[in-house]
Design an enzyme around this catalytic site. Structure first.
Site, PDB file in Angstrom:
ATOM      1  N   ASP A  25      37.786  38.090  42.593  1.00  0.00           N
ATOM      2  CA  ASP A  25      38.241  38.533  41.320  1.00  0.00           C
ATOM      3  C   ASP A  25      38.369  39.956  41.406  1.00  0.00           C
ATOM      4  O   ASP A  25      37.881  40.846  41.957  1.00  0.00           O
ATOM      5  CB  ASP A  25      36.711  38.321  40.647  1.00  0.00           C
ATOM      6  CG  ASP A  25      36.881  38.587  38.850  1.00  0.00           C
ATOM      7  OD1 ASP A  25      36.405  37.959  38.294  1.00  0.00           O
ATOM      8  OD2 ASP A  25      37.775  39.605  38.673  1.00  0.00           O
ATOM      9  N   ASP A  60      43.243  36.216  37.198  1.00  0.00           N
ATOM     10  CA  ASP A  60      42.856  37.190  38.500  1.00  0.00           C
ATOM     11  C   ASP A  60      41.805  36.644  39.451  1.00  0.00           C
ATOM     12  O   ASP A  60      41.165  37.440  40.094  1.00  0.00           O
ATOM     13  CB  ASP A  60      42.786  38.718  37.917  1.00  0.00           C
ATOM     14  CG  ASP A  60      41.250  38.777  37.300  1.00  0.00           C
ATOM     15  OD1 ASP A  60      40.664  37.745  36.682  1.00  0.00           O
ATOM     16  OD2 ASP A  60      40.717  39.853  37.517  1.00  0.00           O
ATOM     17  N   GLU A  61      41.298  35.392  39.268  1.00  0.00           N
ATOM     18  CA  GLU A  61      40.297  35.045  40.251  1.00  0.00           C
ATOM     19  C   GLU A  61      40.459  33.734  40.623  1.00  0.00           C
ATOM     20  O   GLU A  61      41.177  32.806  40.098  1.00  0.00           O
ATOM     21  CB  GLU A  61      38.826  35.242  39.209  1.00  0.00           C
ATOM     22  CG  GLU A  61      38.923  34.337  38.069  1.00  0.00           C
ATOM     23  CD  GLU A  61      37.481  34.449  37.344  1.00  0.00           C
ATOM     24  OE1 GLU A  61      36.742  34.434  37.970  1.00  0.00           O
ATOM     25  OE2 GLU A  61      37.930  34.509  36.075  1.00  0.00           O
TER      26      GLU A  61
HETATM   27  P1  TTP Z   1      38.253  39.874  33.912  1.00  0.00           P
HETATM   28  O1  TTP Z   1      38.532  39.566  35.488  1.00  0.00           O
HETATM   29  O2  TTP Z   1      37.236  39.180  33.376  1.00  0.00           O
HETATM   30  O3  TTP Z   1      38.321  41.554  33.788  1.00  0.00           O
HETATM   31  P2  TTP Z   1      38.933  42.777  34.658  1.00  0.00           P
HETATM   32  O4  TTP Z   1      39.610  42.328  35.961  1.00  0.00           O
HETATM   33  O5  TTP Z   1      39.808  43.546  33.990  1.00  0.00           O
HETATM   34  O6  TTP Z   1      37.698  43.587  35.206  1.00  0.00           O
HETATM   35  P3  TTP Z   1      36.531  43.270  36.063  1.00  0.00           P
HETATM   36  O7  TTP Z   1      36.987  41.837  36.675  1.00  0.00           O
HETATM   37  O8  TTP Z   1      36.607  44.318  37.261  1.00  0.00           O
HETATM   38  O9  TTP Z   1      35.293  43.131  35.453  1.00  0.00           O
HETATM   39  O10 TTP Z   1      39.759  39.546  33.352  1.00  0.00           O
HETATM   40  C1  TTP Z   1      40.984  39.408  33.932  1.00  0.00           C
HETATM   41  C2  TTP Z   1      41.943  39.959  33.146  1.00  0.00           C
HETATM   42  O11 TTP Z   1      42.099  39.182  32.118  1.00  0.00           O
HETATM   43  C3  TTP Z   1      41.877  41.370  32.598  1.00  0.00           C
HETATM   44  O12 TTP Z   1      42.309  42.650  33.488  1.00  0.00           O
HETATM   45  C4  TTP Z   1      42.750  41.513  31.181  1.00  0.00           C
HETATM   46  C5  TTP Z   1      42.506  39.860  31.038  1.00  0.00           C
HETATM   47  N1  TTP Z   1      41.675  39.663  29.805  1.00  0.00           N
HETATM   48  C6  TTP Z   1      41.864  39.806  28.381  1.00  0.00           C
HETATM   49  O13 TTP Z   1      42.998  39.798  28.245  1.00  0.00           O
HETATM   50  N2  TTP Z   1      40.968  39.586  27.506  1.00  0.00           N
HETATM   51  C7  TTP Z   1      39.552  39.408  28.032  1.00  0.00           C
HETATM   52  O14 TTP Z   1      38.898  39.373  26.906  1.00  0.00           O
HETATM   53  C8  TTP Z   1      39.277  39.420  29.153  1.00  0.00           C
HETATM   54  C9  TTP Z   1      37.850  39.174  29.510  1.00  0.00           C
HETATM   55  C10 TTP Z   1      40.216  39.569  30.035  1.00  0.00           C
HETATM   56 MG    MG Z   2      38.725  40.751  37.151  1.00  0.00          MG
END
Ligand code: TTP
Ligand code: MG
Length: 396
Positions: A9, A107-108
């Site tokens: 992730d 992103d995962e």
């Molecule tokens: P996440 O993997 O949940 O968040 P992140 O990568 O920004 O942070 P981390 O994993 O380090 O906690 O989500 C991936 C991307 O998806 C995030 O960069 C932006 C998008 N996203 C949204 O647009 N709205 C949301 O509510 C969430 C949770 C994510």
């Molecule tokens: Mg993330």
């Protein structure tokens, strides 16, 4: 056989891409989302850098609140095309390690590297390689969880973010889970959380110690599932898109219902989620199946094969609705419904693969709509946009 599953992730994904491309943003609180308009903006935060998280800013928060918490932050609008490109590069890197790759969001992804261990080293070594590979090639950091199953790998990747690497060795599942709060269990929503708290269960270890049938008596199917997860048991395979047999969603009603309007709305929501998922994975379905469980737990399924493949609500919902109507009779109390798309085909052609579509024009409009909806929910979260029919009727 003991499996080795990785969950990868990216850290603060959109924000990290922006910081990489704008050195002047590095080390600063960076908020990616809609325009804050000096605190009066009405949109929400997509994500933010870890520097901004220290001020209490987080994804899905109103942008006006972020502004109050962090007025000196840098605010930028999301550039979805760029993030989608970077996402593609990440997935190509991951695909170089195993065919058993399942992307689950922008992103995962999960990787099953059980078959690669002998060639490429232990799970930890493979995870370290992947992290180095991503940061070397893309100048972005990822957090990785390594565990015997998906559930544990996903929790593990989150524990030491950013730039984390957490390994759960076989045999350590229960110990690893015991101190974690119950909200880490998949499927514990606020309601179930309340029920569990009321009887004094706060940590996963406490759930693991309750006899399985007690939890089942309390929460039904959910109880049984939570109990298994609390033991660290999760048999779900990593499913690469090609090997994937179906995509779908189901839900259990809070209370058994005989109200067809409620059932129809739930079905629409499930179809919406399923279609969005299909577009994310770039597949189309030829077969639609609905699942229907009555209050006495008797369960029925019905399916139809479509004349042409589909990946939009407009095509799938009418079919699913007909199938459900065939199973519903006046007065039937329904406990659960589900909708599944199967007979999946990769969707590579630019018009969405609907070559046989006689109603090209409507079909194209509908795809366009679907793509816009996808884009909005990617930027602002799944709850940001929905069909008016799914909004409960309020007084005003
Ligand atoms: P996440 O993997 O949940 O968040 P992140 O990568 O920004 O942070 P981390 O994993 O380090 O906690 O989500 C991936 C991307 O998806 C995030 O960069 C932006 C998008 N996203 C949204 O647009 N709205 C949301 O509510 C969430 C949770 C994510
Ligand atoms: Mg993330």
């Amino acid at each position: 056989m003991v499996r080795t599953i990785l969950h990868v992730d990216m850290d603060a994904f959109y924000a990290a891409v922006e910081q990489r491309d704008h050195p002047e943003y590095q080390g600063r609180p960076l908020i990616v989302g809609s325009d804050p308009k000096g605190g009066t903006g009405r949109g929400i935060v997509s994500t933010c850098s870890y520097e901004a998280r220290r001020f209490g800013v987080h994804s899905a928060q109103p942008i006006s609140q972020a502004w109050r918490l962090c007025p000196h932050g840098v605010y930028v609008f999301p550039d979805m095309n760029k993030y989608a490109d970077v996402s593609g590069m990440i997935m190509r890197i991951l695909a170089g390690y195993t065919d058993m790759l399942e992307q689950i969001s922008i992103d995962e992804a999960f990787l099953d590297v059980t078959g690669c261990r002998r060639l490429s080293g232990t799970g930890r070594e493979i995870a370290e390689k992947i992290k180095r590979h991503i940061s070397g090639e893309l100048r972005l950091t990822a957090s990785v969880g390594v565990a015997p199953n998906k559930f544990l790998a996903k929790i593990a990747s989150d524990l030491e973010k950013p730039d984390g690497l957490v390994v759960v060795n076989p045999g350590m599942e229960k110990e690893f889970l015991a101190p974690l709060p119950i909200r880490c269990l998949w499927g514990v929503g606020p309601k179930t959380g309340e029920v569990l708290k009321k009887i004094g269960l706060h940590k996963i270890g406490q759930i693991a110690a309750v006899p399985q049938h007690d939890l089942e008596r309390l929460l039904g199917d959910t109880g049984a599932r939570l109990w298994r997860l609390s033991q660290g048991i999760d048999d779900r395979p990593v499913e690469p898109v090609e090997g994937r047999k179906s995509i779908g969603h189901e839900m259990t009603f809070e209370k058994d219902t005989a109200d067809f309007d409620v059932i129809r709305a739930a079905l629409l929501e499930l179809t919406e989620k399923t279609a969005r998922r299909m577009r994310l994975e770039k597949v189309r379905a030829r077969t639609i199946t609905v699942k229907f469980r009555k209050e006495d737990f008797s369960t029925f399924t019905r399916q139809t094969t479509l004349g042409e493949t589909a990946d939009t609500v407009g095509k799938i919902f009418p079919v699913a609705l007909e199938l459900i109507k065939g199973l519903f009779h006046e007065g039937t109390r329904v406990r659960l419904i589900g909708v599944y798309a199967s007979n999946l085909q990769a969707n590579s052609s630019p018009d969405g693969g609907a070559q046989l579509d006689l109603f090209r024009q409507t079909s194209r409009k509908e795809r366009k709509l679907a793509e816009v909806v996808d884009d909005i929910s990617r930027r602002f979260g799944d709850r940001a946009i929905t069909r008016a029919t799914l909004i409960p009727q309020r007084k005003h």
